[in-house]
Design an enzyme around this catalytic site. Structure first.
Site, PDB file in Angstrom:
ATOM      1  N   LEU A  84       0.825  -1.198   0.000  1.00 14.72           N
ATOM      2  CA  LEU A  84       0.000   0.000   0.000  1.00 14.72           C
ATOM      3  C   LEU A  84       0.863   1.254   0.000  1.00 14.72           C
ATOM      4  O   LEU A  84       1.900   1.316   0.656  1.00 14.72           O
ATOM      5  CB  LEU A  84      -0.918   0.012   1.225  1.00 14.72           C
ATOM      6  CG  LEU A  84      -1.823  -1.215   1.399  1.00 14.72           C
ATOM      7  CD1 LEU A  84      -2.764  -1.006   2.586  1.00 14.72           C
ATOM      8  CD2 LEU A  84      -2.604  -1.524   0.133  1.00 14.72           C
ATOM      9  N   GLY A 129       1.144  -5.182   1.430  1.00 14.44           N
ATOM     10  CA  GLY A 129       0.065  -5.370   0.474  1.00 14.44           C
ATOM     11  C   GLY A 129       0.464  -6.204  -0.726  1.00 14.44           C
ATOM     12  O   GLY A 129      -0.381  -6.873  -1.331  1.00 14.44           O
ATOM     13  N   ASN A 152       4.835  -7.099   6.863  1.00 16.02           N
ATOM     14  CA  ASN A 152       5.777  -6.453   7.777  1.00 16.02           C
ATOM     15  C   ASN A 152       5.221  -5.180   8.409  1.00 16.02           C
ATOM     16  O   ASN A 152       5.971  -4.280   8.795  1.00 16.02           O
ATOM     17  CB  ASN A 152       7.079  -6.135   7.041  1.00 16.02           C
ATOM     18  CG  ASN A 152       6.893  -5.140   5.902  1.00 16.02           C
ATOM     19  OD1 ASN A 152       5.803  -5.015   5.361  1.00 16.02           O
ATOM     20  ND2 ASN A 152       7.953  -4.434   5.550  1.00 16.02           N
ATOM     21  N   GLU A 153       3.899  -5.090   8.551  1.00 14.19           N
ATOM     22  CA  GLU A 153       3.262  -3.863   9.023  1.00 14.19           C
ATOM     23  C   GLU A 153       3.770  -3.405  10.389  1.00 14.19           C
ATOM     24  O   GLU A 153       3.915  -2.201  10.631  1.00 14.19           O
ATOM     25  CB  GLU A 153       1.735  -4.050   9.065  1.00 14.19           C
ATOM     26  CG  GLU A 153       1.043  -3.871   7.725  1.00 14.19           C
ATOM     27  CD  GLU A 153       1.093  -5.091   6.845  1.00 14.19           C
ATOM     28  OE1 GLU A 153       0.480  -5.081   5.768  1.00 14.19           O
ATOM     29  OE2 GLU A 153       1.774  -6.082   7.230  1.00 14.19           O
TER      30      GLU A 153
END
Length: 275
Positions: A84, A129, A152-153
């Site tokens: 994203l 994303g 990996n947010e």
């Protein structure tokens, strides 16, 4: 949108949908009915509002055209998709942020529920994303050994939504997903193959495309109705949660992403990219 016939690598004509300034290019092999959708948004295939909308539109066209299968890949060097677009979150316009997230929800549902089989040809790094899009396909073939993939947010100071998490759980199981998500783990190709995050590791893109075609050609002997019903049943709980909670998910994300703590983390991350 215009169409033309182009000559493929194996000297067969394929139908190509194209448009000026398009971020998504699609070719359809007329003999097999298999489409190749290539993401081509420089520099890293970051998923912003306009890009997501174009991907969703293309998927809907493929469904209308009744293609027999689809390979999703990247036209960029060393990157499948960086995920994203962070600039959609940082100091956002609330109305655009809402539209962005709603479009992301709809694009994911369209990809995850395709009535035709899909294969991700992961020819570069695939964080966040990008990993979600790859996991949403029926089969994943990754070029090794130097690329990485994962959600990996947490390393960006944000939290993967429940439907991201549910998608990963469906692929690698609860325990492996929990470790992956909480640590923000990015897996090498070999590591991803070991835990089942991908299905094949190959040395180059041409081999990946060949293997993708081999996988999708398996379905030439499968009833499309039986395939679609089986896929719908298998993925029903993950899909249904988002369908039932789209507004709740949207409201939470819009509020959460505009919080001071998240904005600070995103700002620090963007500064690190400039360095």
């Amino acid at each position: 949108m215009l169409r033309r016939l182009i000559l493929s690598r194996n000297n067969t004509f394929i139908n190509c949908r194209y448009a000026s300034q398009s971020m998504v290019q699609t070719t359809v092999d007329e003999k097999s009915g298999i489409a190749t959708v290539t993401m081509n948004k420089s520099p890293v295939n970051s998923l912003n509002l306009e890009f997501l909308d174009e991907i969703k539109t293309e998927l809907n066209k493929l469904e209308k055209d009744k293609v027999k299968g689809m390979m999703l890949t990247s036209g960029l060097q060393k990157i499948f998709s960086a995920g994203l677009d962070i600039t959609e979150f940082y100091n956002p316009n609330p109305d655009r942020l809402s539209k962005f997230w709603s479009t992301l929800q709809d694009t994911w549902l369209t990809l995850y529920k395709t009535p035709f089989p899909t294969a991700a040809i992961i020819n570069g790094h695939s964080p966040a994303g990008g990993c979600l899009f790859a996991m949403s396909c029926d089969y994943r073939i990754m070029v090794g050994p130097k690329y990485t993939i994962g959600l990996n947010e947490t390393k960006l100071g944000i939290v993967a939504p429940k439907w991201f998490i549910d998608t990963m759980v469906a692929v690698i199981g609860q325990r492996k997903a929990e470790i992956s998500l909480t640590t923000g783990k990015m897996y090498t190709t070999d590591e991803a193959l070991h835990i089942g995050l991908i299905d094949e590791s190959v040395p180059d893109v041409n081999t990946a495309l060949t293997q993708g075609n081999l996988f999708l050609n398996n379905f030439q002997r499968i009833s499309p109705w039986a395939y679609k019903m089986t896929k719908d049943i298998t993925r029903q709980s993950t899909v249904q949660w988002l369908i039932d909670n789209k507004q709740k998910d949207l409201d939470f994300v819009v509020t959460y992403l505009q919080s001071a703590e998240v904005q600070k983390s995103l700002g620090l991350y963007l500064q690190s990219l400039k360095k």
